[in-house]
Design an enzyme around this catalytic site. Structure first.
Site, PDB file in Angstrom:
ATOM      1  N   LYS A  40     -14.665  -1.054   2.138  1.00 33.83           N
ATOM      2  CA  LYS A  40     -14.565  -1.960   0.988  1.00 33.83           C
ATOM      3  C   LYS A  40     -15.942  -2.243   0.425  1.00 33.83           C
ATOM      4  CE  LYS A  40     -10.185  -4.264   1.808  1.00 33.83           C
ATOM      5  NZ  LYS A  40      -9.489  -5.437   2.352  1.00 33.83           N
ATOM      6  N   LYS A  81      -0.170   7.593   0.259  1.00 35.53           N
ATOM      7  CA  LYS A  81       0.603   6.476   0.788  1.00 35.53           C
ATOM      8  C   LYS A  81       1.129   5.615  -0.363  1.00 35.53           C
ATOM      9  CE  LYS A  81      -0.557   2.411   3.312  1.00 35.53           C
ATOM     10  NZ  LYS A  81      -1.342   1.638   4.223  1.00 35.53           N
ATOM     11  N   LYS A 136       0.524  -0.483  -3.859  1.00 35.63           N
ATOM     12  CA  LYS A 136       0.465  -1.259  -5.108  1.00 35.63           C
ATOM     13  C   LYS A 136      -0.593  -0.693  -6.030  1.00 35.63           C
ATOM     14  CE  LYS A 136       2.944  -4.748  -6.288  1.00 35.63           C
ATOM     15  NZ  LYS A 136       2.984  -5.990  -5.533  1.00 35.63           N
TER      16      LYS A 136
END
Ligand code: ADP
Length: 349
Positions: free
Chosen positions: A132, A213, A216
């Site tokens: 991240k 995968k 969202k």
């Protein structure tokens, strides 16, 4: 207080989602709005199943979500949407404690305290932080101390089991390390036990593109609240068997995205019948897609109905969350009183 599992229990590799006794389970999920079928099959279904066996704490972890760029005006709706869907999927406030992290301020308090025993070196080695951090425009400290807040989430309730996906195992390992350090410094008798993972079925539902995968952020999903027509349309455009160019070619259900999803929405004899039809070219991909879409609609329909019922009662979900937070807070306060005593801090009166 929670009972202490033996230190070597981790090696005994608990069978997925099953332990013989009642444990305290904690699990959190970031409020990302509604669920897609990957979230439902990969996580929420397990939460629902666990509540019959264990003392479960389920938390919408909005404080964790602050570490990513977000729109404050949309946050409340995200939190409430997630709570509504959890309830609609079968989380039962009579059986488990469902609450929002920021409504129990002790999470942030314990997180600070645990950060004073959390090893900096190990935090900086967390894969999720590194990933991240690389993507972020600037790296906020919350991203770095994220696993410490997660340790606080778990330890406030002295949870002994944490349902985790693969990506969270490293963070849970860090919680165990924090417990060891805490107990080394402030222990005797140990206040916290090292929580163990409760392994989920390693489900990884792929997105409609069949390549990544379902997620969202990738937009390749079927939401559990999608209308029947939207589901038909999405499944209608899903990826199937690349080797099957014409209807009369035999299909390969084992490498077909649509056939792969059938098992989650249909009884096994129906799946066997459809896949046999595909293999022998009696039915085409369009037929398989239609059957899957209809089965999905049937499975999701009761969830949509419960959701409508919940939303028809203004304030109901907020009240359920408040009651959950009150219940969680009683335990959290008790733990914090013990923590303060161990630390030599003045008590709260
Ligand atoms: P998303 O990737 O859509 O943002 P999250 O990362 O918020 O979803 O995941 C919430 C929960 O749902 C996690 O427990 C995660 O393991 C599970 N989950 C998410 N996507 C999938 C998927 N495609 N297949 C199985 N489980 C999933």
């Amino acid at each position: 207080p929670a009972s202490t599992p033996p230190a070597d229990a981790a090696q005994a590799s608990p069978s997925p989602l099953e332990t013989p006794r009642r444990e305290v389970v904690f699990s959190g999920m970031q409020p990302s709005g509604g669920f897609h079928i990957g979230n439902y099959l990969g996580a929420v279904r397990d939460w629902v199943a666990l509540q019959d066996q264990h003392r479960c704490f389920y938390c919408v972890v909005d404080l964790h979500a602050l570490t990513q760029p977000y729109e404050p005006a949309a946050m409340r709706a995200r939190v409430l949407d997630m709570a509504v869907e959890l309830l609609a999927c079968g989380i039962d406030p009579q059986k488990s404690t469902l609450f929002v992290q920021s409504q129990v301020p002790e999470h942030a308090e314990l997180s600070w305290i645990l950060s004073t025993v959390a090893p900096y070196g190990e935090l900086s080695r967390m894969t999720q932080f590194k990933e991240k951090g690389e993507r972020a425009e600037y790296v906020n400290c919350g991203l770095f101390t994220y696993p410490v807040l997660m340790a606080a989430d778990i330890l406030l309730y002295k949870a002994t089991r944490v349902p985790v996906g693969e990506d969270q195992i490293q963070h849970l390992e860090l919680t165990r390390e924090i417990v060891r350090r805490w107990n080394g410094r402030y222990g005797e008798p140990a206040l916290f036990a090292e929580p163990l993972p409760l392994h989920r079925s390693p489900l990884r539902i792929m997105g409609l593109d069949g390549k990544q995968k379902m997620s969202k952020s990738l937009g390749n999903y079927v939401a559990i609240s999608d209308e029947p027509d939207a589901i038909r349309k999405k499944i209608g455009s899903a990826f199937t068997d690349e080797l099957r160019l014409r209807k009369k070619d035999p299909g390969h259900p084992e490498s077909c995205y649509v056939c792969g999803l059938e098992q989650y929405f249909m009884p096994s004899d129906k799946v066997a019948e459809l896949q046999d039809g595909c293999r022998t070219a009696r039915i085409g991909c369009v037929d398989s897609k239609r059957a899957l879409a209809e089965a999905m609609i049937t499975t999701l329909q009761p969830i949509a109905e419960r959701k409508r019922q919940l939303l028809a009662q203004p304030g109901l979900v907020e009240d359920i969350l408040q009651a959950g937070a009150d219940e969680a807070r009683k335990i959290a306060k008790q733990t914090m009183a013990e923590v303060r005593e161990r630390l030599g801090l003045l008590p709260l009166r």
